[in-house]
Design a protein around this motif. Sequence first.
Motif, PDB file in Angstrom:
ATOM      1  N   GLN A   1      27.147  35.165  47.188  1.00  0.00           N
ATOM      2  CA  GLN A   1      27.410  36.137  46.159  1.00  0.00           C
ATOM      3  C   GLN A   1      28.666  36.277  45.877  1.00  0.00           C
ATOM      4  OE1 GLN A   1      25.049  37.019  48.033  1.00  0.00           O
ATOM      5  NE2 GLN A   1      23.235  36.625  46.895  1.00  0.00           N
ATOM      6  N   HIS A   2      29.521  36.452  44.917  1.00  0.00           N
ATOM      7  CA  HIS A   2      30.721  36.578  44.431  1.00  0.00           C
ATOM      8  C   HIS A   2      31.160  38.179  43.898  1.00  0.00           C
ATOM      9  CE1 HIS A   2      29.803  32.402  43.593  1.00  0.00           C
ATOM     10  NE2 HIS A   2      31.090  32.207  44.339  1.00  0.00           N
ATOM     11  N   PHE A   3      32.156  38.651  44.785  1.00  0.00           N
ATOM     12  CA  PHE A   3      32.446  40.251  44.312  1.00  0.00           C
ATOM     13  C   PHE A   3      33.842  40.139  43.887  1.00  0.00           C
ATOM     14  CE2 PHE A   3      29.011  40.204  47.626  1.00  0.00           C
ATOM     15  CZ  PHE A   3      28.264  41.252  46.907  1.00  0.00           C
ATOM     16  N   CYS A   4      34.128  40.709  42.549  1.00  0.00           N
ATOM     17  CA  CYS A   4      35.348  40.985  42.211  1.00  0.00           C
ATOM     18  C   CYS A   4      36.051  41.725  42.981  1.00  0.00           C
ATOM     19  CB  CYS A   4      35.052  41.399  40.752  1.00  0.00           C
ATOM     20  SG  CYS A   4      36.845  41.788  39.867  1.00  0.00           S
ATOM     21  N   LEU A   5      37.558  41.321  43.437  1.00  0.00           N
ATOM     22  CA  LEU A   5      38.278  42.029  44.386  1.00  0.00           C
ATOM     23  C   LEU A   5      38.905  43.362  43.720  1.00  0.00           C
ATOM     24  CD1 LEU A   5      40.292  39.106  46.168  1.00  0.00           C
ATOM     25  CD2 LEU A   5      38.423  40.616  47.181  1.00  0.00           C
ATOM     26  N   GLU A   6      38.942  43.198  42.400  1.00  0.00           N
ATOM     27  CA  GLU A   6      39.705  44.527  41.610  1.00  0.00           C
ATOM     28  C   GLU A   6      38.511  45.624  41.239  1.00  0.00           C
ATOM     29  OE1 GLU A   6      42.224  43.827  38.524  1.00  0.00           O
ATOM     30  OE2 GLU A   6      42.600  41.758  39.077  1.00  0.00           O
ATOM     31  N   THR A   7      37.325  45.227  41.064  1.00  0.00           N
ATOM     32  CA  THR A   7      36.369  46.176  40.547  1.00  0.00           C
ATOM     33  C   THR A   7      35.170  46.390  41.726  1.00  0.00           C
ATOM     34  OG1 THR A   7      35.079  44.534  39.473  1.00  0.00           O
ATOM     35  CG2 THR A   7      37.080  45.612  38.295  1.00  0.00           C
ATOM     36  N   GLY A   8      35.060  45.314  42.511  1.00  0.00           N
ATOM     37  CA  GLY A   8      33.846  45.524  43.615  1.00  0.00           C
ATOM     38  C   GLY A   8      32.653  44.788  42.764  1.00  0.00           C
TER      39      GLY A   8
ATOM     40  N   ASP B   1      41.031  34.561  35.414  1.00  0.00           N
ATOM     41  CA  ASP B   1      41.984  35.386  35.943  1.00  0.00           C
ATOM     42  C   ASP B   1      41.421  36.175  36.946  1.00  0.00           C
ATOM     43  OD1 ASP B   1      43.824  34.132  34.448  1.00  0.00           O
ATOM     44  OD2 ASP B   1      43.936  35.725  32.888  1.00  0.00           O
ATOM     45  N   GLN B   2      39.951  36.184  37.118  1.00  0.00           N
ATOM     46  CA  GLN B   2      39.453  37.258  38.262  1.00  0.00           C
ATOM     47  C   GLN B   2      39.299  36.622  39.377  1.00  0.00           C
ATOM     48  OE1 GLN B   2      35.504  38.179  36.825  1.00  0.00           O
ATOM     49  NE2 GLN B   2      35.938  40.149  37.061  1.00  0.00           N
ATOM     50  N   LEU B   3      40.097  37.304  40.531  1.00  0.00           N
ATOM     51  CA  LEU B   3      39.815  37.028  41.729  1.00  0.00           C
ATOM     52  C   LEU B   3      38.520  37.585  42.434  1.00  0.00           C
ATOM     53  CD1 LEU B   3      43.413  37.871  42.767  1.00  0.00           C
ATOM     54  CD2 LEU B   3      42.489  35.564  42.809  1.00  0.00           C
ATOM     55  N   PHE B   4      37.876  36.760  43.181  1.00  0.00           N
ATOM     56  CA  PHE B   4      36.836  37.227  43.746  1.00  0.00           C
ATOM     57  C   PHE B   4      36.648  36.714  45.332  1.00  0.00           C
ATOM     58  CE2 PHE B   4      35.717  33.227  42.055  1.00  0.00           C
ATOM     59  CZ  PHE B   4      35.243  32.340  43.277  1.00  0.00           C
ATOM     60  N   VAL B   5      36.016  37.424  46.292  1.00  0.00           N
ATOM     61  CA  VAL B   5      35.580  36.979  47.430  1.00  0.00           C
ATOM     62  C   VAL B   5      33.920  36.560  47.565  1.00  0.00           C
ATOM     63  CG1 VAL B   5      35.002  39.240  48.424  1.00  0.00           C
ATOM     64  CG2 VAL B   5      35.394  37.328  50.011  1.00  0.00           C
TER      65      VAL B   5
END
Length: 111
Positions: free
Chosen positions: A78-85, A67-71
């Motif tokens: 590297q993958h960064f969570c869009l909600e928390t950074g 359920d975790q969205l990332f860029v």
Amino acid sequence: MTTNTHWTAVCSQHDLIADSGICALIKETQVALFYIKQQQTVFAIANHDPFSQANVLSRGLVGSKGDQLFVASPVYKQHFCLETGRCLDDENTRIQVWPARIENGQVEVLI
């Protein structure tokens, strides 16, 4: 850009690209905006990639793990969570995030 109670109007919702990113300059800070069309949600994160030291995250690819969205950074991936950074690949690294919303067809960021 106009400011109203700390929320800064950045652009029109029509300027966003579904499931992709764009960059905006807000108070001298580069902010990457990601519009997730299915959720009708916009996320605001720092555009600066701490690994490559380049302002490129708005050009990254959007994905998810569960359920975790990332860029994913377009440079070293590297993958960064869009909600928390939070960096999903390095627990000691995180980027700045800001609350964002769509109000009356305008994208607003709380900086």
